[in-house]
Design a protein around this motif. Structure first.
Motif, PDB file in Angstrom:
ATOM      1  N   GLY A 432       0.890  -1.370  -0.022  1.00 59.16           N
ATOM      2  CA  GLY A 432      -0.016  -0.033  -0.034  1.00 59.16           C
ATOM      3  C   GLY A 432       0.883   1.206  -0.052  1.00 59.16           C
ATOM      4  O   GLY A 432       0.329   2.131  -0.363  1.00 59.16           O
ATOM      5  N   SER A 433       2.224   1.040   0.319  1.00 57.86           N
ATOM      6  CA  SER A 433       3.226   2.329   0.274  1.00 57.86           C
ATOM      7  C   SER A 433       3.632   2.754  -1.060  1.00 57.86           C
ATOM      8  O   SER A 433       4.132   3.809  -1.104  1.00 57.86           O
ATOM      9  CB  SER A 433       4.179   1.851   1.458  1.00 57.86           C
ATOM     10  OG  SER A 433       4.849   0.874   0.602  1.00 57.86           O
ATOM     11  N   VAL A 434       3.185   1.788  -1.913  1.00 57.47           N
ATOM     12  CA  VAL A 434       3.802   2.103  -3.167  1.00 57.47           C
ATOM     13  C   VAL A 434       2.978   3.042  -4.018  1.00 57.47           C
ATOM     14  O   VAL A 434       1.745   3.139  -4.026  1.00 57.47           O
ATOM     15  CB  VAL A 434       3.804   0.828  -4.280  1.00 57.47           C
ATOM     16  CG1 VAL A 434       4.132   1.148  -5.735  1.00 57.47           C
ATOM     17  CG2 VAL A 434       4.743  -0.161  -3.600  1.00 57.47           C
ATOM     18  N   PHE A 435       3.364   4.195  -4.657  1.00 51.98           N
ATOM     19  CA  PHE A 435       2.968   4.991  -5.338  1.00 51.98           C
ATOM     20  C   PHE A 435       2.015   4.812  -6.542  1.00 51.98           C
ATOM     21  O   PHE A 435       2.145   3.534  -7.074  1.00 51.98           O
ATOM     22  CB  PHE A 435       3.725   6.344  -5.844  1.00 51.98           C
ATOM     23  CG  PHE A 435       4.718   5.915  -7.257  1.00 51.98           C
ATOM     24  CD1 PHE A 435       5.221   4.489  -7.465  1.00 51.98           C
ATOM     25  CD2 PHE A 435       5.107   6.716  -7.843  1.00 51.98           C
ATOM     26  CE1 PHE A 435       6.174   4.297  -8.447  1.00 51.98           C
ATOM     27  CE2 PHE A 435       5.837   6.567  -9.134  1.00 51.98           C
ATOM     28  CZ  PHE A 435       6.218   5.339  -9.257  1.00 51.98           C
ATOM     29  N   ASN A 436       1.357   5.684  -7.230  1.00 53.31           N
ATOM     30  CA  ASN A 436       0.633   5.269  -8.398  1.00 53.31           C
ATOM     31  C   ASN A 436       1.250   5.802  -9.762  1.00 53.31           C
ATOM     32  O   ASN A 436       0.471   5.323 -10.782  1.00 53.31           O
ATOM     33  CB  ASN A 436      -0.698   6.047  -8.160  1.00 53.31           C
ATOM     34  CG  ASN A 436      -1.721   5.563  -7.078  1.00 53.31           C
ATOM     35  OD1 ASN A 436      -1.610   4.394  -6.857  1.00 53.31           O
ATOM     36  ND2 ASN A 436      -2.383   6.475  -6.453  1.00 53.31           N
ATOM     37  N   GLY A 437       2.314   6.140  -9.683  1.00 54.36           N
ATOM     38  CA  GLY A 437       2.979   6.613 -11.038  1.00 54.36           C
ATOM     39  C   GLY A 437       3.645   7.744 -11.152  1.00 54.36           C
ATOM     40  O   GLY A 437       3.306   8.627 -10.185  1.00 54.36           O
ATOM     41  N   TYR A 438       4.617   7.912 -11.925  1.00 56.79           N
ATOM     42  CA  TYR A 438       5.225   9.266 -11.997  1.00 56.79           C
ATOM     43  C   TYR A 438       4.489  10.349 -12.660  1.00 56.79           C
ATOM     44  O   TYR A 438       3.717  10.229 -13.410  1.00 56.79           O
ATOM     45  CB  TYR A 438       6.556   9.034 -12.977  1.00 56.79           C
ATOM     46  CG  TYR A 438       7.644   8.139 -12.417  1.00 56.79           C
ATOM     47  CD1 TYR A 438       8.281   8.593 -11.295  1.00 56.79           C
ATOM     48  CD2 TYR A 438       7.913   6.804 -12.832  1.00 56.79           C
ATOM     49  CE1 TYR A 438       9.285   7.683 -10.548  1.00 56.79           C
ATOM     50  CE2 TYR A 438       8.893   6.034 -12.483  1.00 56.79           C
ATOM     51  CZ  TYR A 438       9.521   6.469 -11.145  1.00 56.79           C
ATOM     52  OH  TYR A 438      10.655   5.417 -10.738  1.00 56.79           O
ATOM     53  N   PHE A 439       4.682  11.431 -11.877  1.00 53.68           N
ATOM     54  CA  PHE A 439       3.670  12.848 -12.419  1.00 53.68           C
ATOM     55  C   PHE A 439       3.859  13.063 -13.860  1.00 53.68           C
ATOM     56  O   PHE A 439       4.969  13.243 -14.139  1.00 53.68           O
ATOM     57  CB  PHE A 439       4.216  13.849 -11.565  1.00 53.68           C
ATOM     58  CG  PHE A 439       3.240  14.922 -11.532  1.00 53.68           C
ATOM     59  CD1 PHE A 439       1.810  14.949 -11.153  1.00 53.68           C
ATOM     60  CD2 PHE A 439       3.699  16.166 -12.425  1.00 53.68           C
ATOM     61  CE1 PHE A 439       1.091  16.182 -11.099  1.00 53.68           C
ATOM     62  CE2 PHE A 439       2.679  17.165 -12.521  1.00 53.68           C
ATOM     63  CZ  PHE A 439       1.491  17.092 -11.803  1.00 53.68           C
ATOM     64  N   GLN A 440       2.925  12.947 -14.618  1.00 54.41           N
ATOM     65  CA  GLN A 440       2.689  13.194 -16.151  1.00 54.41           C
ATOM     66  C   GLN A 440       3.744  12.681 -16.932  1.00 54.41           C
ATOM     67  O   GLN A 440       4.357  13.376 -17.666  1.00 54.41           O
ATOM     68  CB  GLN A 440       2.847  14.864 -15.999  1.00 54.41           C
ATOM     69  CG  GLN A 440       1.664  15.384 -15.635  1.00 54.41           C
ATOM     70  CD  GLN A 440       1.700  16.970 -15.785  1.00 54.41           C
ATOM     71  OE1 GLN A 440       2.380  17.544 -16.179  1.00 54.41           O
ATOM     72  NE2 GLN A 440       0.427  17.388 -15.348  1.00 54.41           N
ATOM     73  N   ASN A 441       4.227  11.260 -16.678  1.00 56.96           N
ATOM     74  CA  ASN A 441       5.066  10.745 -17.241  1.00 56.96           C
ATOM     75  C   ASN A 441       4.678   9.176 -17.311  1.00 56.96           C
ATOM     76  O   ASN A 441       5.073   8.311 -16.457  1.00 56.96           O
ATOM     77  CB  ASN A 441       6.568  10.701 -16.603  1.00 56.96           C
ATOM     78  CG  ASN A 441       7.627  10.142 -17.226  1.00 56.96           C
ATOM     79  OD1 ASN A 441       7.535   9.445 -18.207  1.00 56.96           O
ATOM     80  ND2 ASN A 441       8.956  10.749 -16.749  1.00 56.96           N
ATOM     81  N   GLU A 442       3.771   9.051 -18.450  1.00 60.13           N
ATOM     82  CA  GLU A 442       3.317   7.603 -18.579  1.00 60.13           C
ATOM     83  C   GLU A 442       4.412   6.515 -18.955  1.00 60.13           C
ATOM     84  O   GLU A 442       4.250   5.348 -18.681  1.00 60.13           O
ATOM     85  CB  GLU A 442       2.154   7.665 -19.790  1.00 60.13           C
ATOM     86  CG  GLU A 442       0.926   8.303 -19.103  1.00 60.13           C
ATOM     87  CD  GLU A 442       0.035   8.390 -20.209  1.00 60.13           C
ATOM     88  OE1 GLU A 442       0.028   7.687 -21.304  1.00 60.13           O
ATOM     89  OE2 GLU A 442      -1.233   9.313 -20.001  1.00 60.13           O
TER      90      GLU A 442
END
Length: 640
Positions: A432-442
């Motif tokens: 659950g500590s893992v982020f959802n992705g890099y900001f505006q960098n698909e």
């Protein structure tokens, strides 16, 4: 909460940091939340006072137009108000974006251009000037809120306001609108941003990492379940605020478990303030632990014969006992008998001098720590442990338990963290500590997050009993001309175990042999030289002394002894300067930018592999008065 209850405590991370702050203010209103060293005196703020301040400043920010998904730059060294400014931003659903205080305007502008930055929190005049410079470079920072007013009386820039003034405006608004406090508290949810951190940027521009309240608090819960910390810890908030480790421990764990958060007067006083506070929890990079050990060794060199003899007797015995423990053996009878006397005469006073007398939870992370350093602190009675984490996973992945440490592992994955090893040997994490992705960098997100697994980019393996071994960056796995596979960072970390080596770049990709470019630690090597009557004029001069080159050669030989024959270092060069973050050679967290270094020092590299005995270099020097000059130096190519 009593410690017996705290040991059984668990919480749902589906909440927010402001809600935890409000709960603390209600449960323990008079408990100490922050201490700040100001002009030699520790000033305390209670949880009730902090909650009142956060509400007032948040109300002031909202009245001035700050809204969801706008950016809030945080410029400066650790200060309570800057920490609280980040909490205020999170309360409104905005992006709290701390940057390193010594970051260049170009580095800050890269951050400021990612979102609409509406507000900048600035520590002092220097950081206000930086924010104003960003305005001139095109950043649309409407409001600049400063903490320290010194030197700012004559500034007339629009939107420049003191923290005190903004807080007063917010208090007035809260007085007019009794329901506003609850409205503000309900604005952000657990999936909204808690902090906007950036990756280290070793291979390019730093990537934006938005971590939600749920991410941060999931990491805190996992670490707490594993015994990383408990309720009511006392911590020293000195790590860079732009590093995820600081936010995760200081604010994340600090708010969730009601830490007393102590902020040093300035970076130069950290060691002095550490002794005054004597924290119960302390996290430091291996270099910091090395520096403290060097301080002890230097003081012992200048001590009396009796003290040296006692130090040698008790510490040698304690170190030997600790090494036996690492081998799975019990200390000998004589070692057990000497321990209490050593604790009274030597270990206790040393811990008191270093500020480690109350330390219950001691951690090192970021890179491998030297065996001698690690064993020294364990022998001293400090239960030092390895911690493994990343920005993308809110700083918490795996951790050693206090009585089950091994030099080559980082411990077991935390409760709530799943680990797999890919067919390529990469460590994969799910939590659950893992982020959802890099900001505006698909594109970068697709490479890093696949089917719910975080591809860490680290090579490693899991031992039969569950301990995780981290070998280094998977992208840095390279081959020699003969096809020998190796990870330069693995060898570099072992070279940096020497207190005389600050930075190093290992060479050998596609070559017939391995070599290295070494940067000495000027303070340690300088002291070593002074004790031996070796005079020097500068870093460049010291680095080329034959005695220093021999000292480095001994360190290289020790590392070579534990490497297979094809991967032993055959040559090295002691460089005339340190790798510098301002020159782009290392990141702000001191990670090597390998491509930059290999390009900049290509003449040195070519000379090494051409079999030259020395190589001339010309370097640009910027003096304190701003003048620029050049320095020429002949660097010796040493053969091991």
């Amino acid at each position: 909460m009593p410690r017996s209850d705290a040991a059984r405590w668990d919480f749902d991370p589906r909440t927010t940091l402001p809600r935890l702050l409000a709960a603390n203010a209600q449960a323990v209103p008079d408990g100490v939340a922050f201490r700040e060293k100001d002009r030699g005196i520790w000033q305390e703020s209670t949880w009730a006072q902090v909650w009142t301040t956060v509400c007032a400043v948040t109300a002031g920010l909202q009245a001035r137009g700050l809204s969801r998904h706008q950016g809030v730059l945080v410029l400066g060294d650790n200060r309570p108000r800057l920490y609280l400014g980040m909490v205020c931003a999170g309360m409104l659903g905005a992006y709290a974006m701390p940057v390193y205080p010594d970051a260049t305007p170009e580095e800050v502008l890269h951050v400021a251009n990612e979102v609409t930055v509406a507000v900048a929190f600035a520590e002092d005049q220097e950081q206000v000037d930086k924010a104003l410079d960003l305005r001139e470079r095109g950043a649309h920072i409407g409001l600049i809120v400063y903490d320290n007013p010194r030197g700012l009386a004559g500034y007339t820039a629009p939107g420049l306001v003191s923290w005190t003034e903004l807080e007063a405006q917010g208090r007035e608004r809260l007085g007019r609108e009794p329901e506003l406090r609850e409205q503000l508290l309900s604005l952000a949810g657990s999936d909204d941003p808690a902090v906007f951190i950036h990756s280290s940027g070793t291979t390019g521009k730093p990537k934006g990492v938005v971590l939600s309240h749920f991410n941060i608090l999931s990491g805190v819960r996992n670490a707490h379940r594993s015994g990383a910390f408990d309720f009511g810890e006392s911590v020293l908030a000195y790590l860079p605020m732009a590093w995820i480790g600081d936010f995760a421990f200081t604010i994340g764990a600090g708010f969730a478990l009601r830490f007393s958060i102590n902020v040093p007067e300035r970076q130069e006083t950290v060691l002095h303030d550490l002794r005054e506070i004597a924290p119960t929890f302390y996290l430091a990079a291996p270099r910091s632990w090395d520096n403290m050990l060097t301080t002890v060794q230097v003081r012992m060199e200048d001590s009396t014969r009796l003290k040296k003899a006692l130090y040698g007797l008790f510490m040698d015995s304690a170190v030997a006992a600790e090494r036996r423990k690492l081998e799975g053996k019990a200390p000998t009878l004589s070692q057990r008998l000497l321990r209490p006397f050593g604790e009274f005469a030597i270990m206790g006073p040393i811990k008191d001098q270093l500020g480690l007398t109350r330390l219950r939870h001691a951690f090192t992370g970021g890179e491998a720590i030297g065996e001698d350093t690690f064993v020294f602190y364990r022998a001293l009675g400090v239960k030092l442990r390895q911690l493994y984490g990343q920005t993308e996973s809110s700083a918490y992945n795996a951790m050693q338990s206090p009585e089950e440490v091994r030099l080559h592992t980082v411990g077991r994955p935390l409760p709530g963290v799943e680990v797999q090893i890919s067919p390529a040997g990469e460590i994969l994490i799910k939590s659950g500590s893992v982020f959802n992705g890099y900001f505006q960098n698909e594109e970068a997100t697709r490479d890093t997050l696949r089917e719910g697994w975080l591809h860490t980019g680290d090579a490693g393996y899991v031992e039969k009993d569950g301990h995780l071994v981290v070998l280094g960056r998977l992208a840095e796995v390279v081959h020699t001309a003969a096809g020998e596979r190796y990870i330069p960072n693995y060898i570099e970390n072992r070279l940096k175990f020497s207190p005389f080596i600050k930075d190093v770049a290992v060479l050998g990709k596609g070559r017939d042999r391995l070599a290295a470019m070494v940067c000495i630690d000027k303070e340690t090597v300088g002291h070593w030289a002074e004790l031996r009557g070796i005079s020097y004029m500068s870093y460049a001069d010291l680095s080329q002394k034959p005695e220093v080159v021999k000292l480095l050669a001994d360190a290289v030989r020790r590392v070579n002894a534990n490497l297979p024959e094809p991967l032993r270092l055959r040559h090295f060069v002691s460089l005339h300067k340190e790798f510098d973050a301002d020159d782009g050679e290392i990141t702000r967290t001191r990670k090597l930018r390998r491509n930059v270094v290999e390009d900049r020092y290509s003449p040195v590299i070519e000379a090494i592999y051409a079999g030259a005995k020395s190589v001339p270099v010309r370097a640009q020097v910027v003096y304190e008065n701003g003048e620029v000059g050049t320095m020429e130096r002949e660097l010796a190519v040493a053969e091991v």
